[in-house]
Scaffold this active site. Sequence first.
Site, short mmCIF file in Angstrom:
data_model
loop_
_atom_site.label_atom_id
_atom_site.label_comp_id
_atom_site.label_asym_id
_atom_site.label_seq_id
_atom_site.Cartn_x
_atom_site.Cartn_y
_atom_site.Cartn_z
CB CYS A 1 -1.95 -3.98 5.24
SG CYS A 1 -2.46 -3.51 3.58
CG HIS A 2 -3.31 0.76 4.31
ND1 HIS A 2 -3.39 -0.31 3.43
CD2 HIS A 2 -3.12 1.86 3.55
CE1 HIS A 2 -3.25 0.14 2.19
NE2 HIS A 2 -3.09 1.45 2.24
#
Length: 181
Positions: free
Chosen positions: A106-107
Amino acid sequence: MRIAFLTAPEGVEQVELTEPWKAAEQAGHEPVLVSTQSGEVQAFHHLDKADTFHVQEVVGDTSADSFDGLVLPGGVANPDFLRMDDKAVAFVRDFFEQGRPVAAICHAPWTLIEADVVRGRVLTSWPSLRTDLGNAGATWVDEQVKVCDHGSNKLVTSRKPDDLKAFCETFLEVFAAERAS
């Protein structure tokens, strides 16, 4: 294997911590929660507070050489906090310098960008990081899971919680293969 799960004290996406953690445990490995502060980590379900988790080790008091691999869960705030902590960034960079495998979802690649370890690498992430990764010298791909071996170590990345099954299976396979070699 002893696997570090690095999170900030607040902001980790709970499912991106708990699903890989469970997968590691079910495979017979020892997951270890590492953070920038002792105490508890406050996880989130998107923007809502979720559960808390006990920190087992603190960056600065531990090192990459005591682990077989590193997992970086996402959440928007989590990697943003981590990239502002010099000891966390150094901890991440050490895994790359020692050739130990890393998995990020994800991030989480924001922390990899700060550690300056994505140049020349091919990875995926949450789509909004595409420009940041490109500016840091990486090639971004839109794939469920990507394994990159164009560097000192193996790097496993995934885009989002929907990719967790493939992410968990892949990072466990890659970590095991690296340990065996």
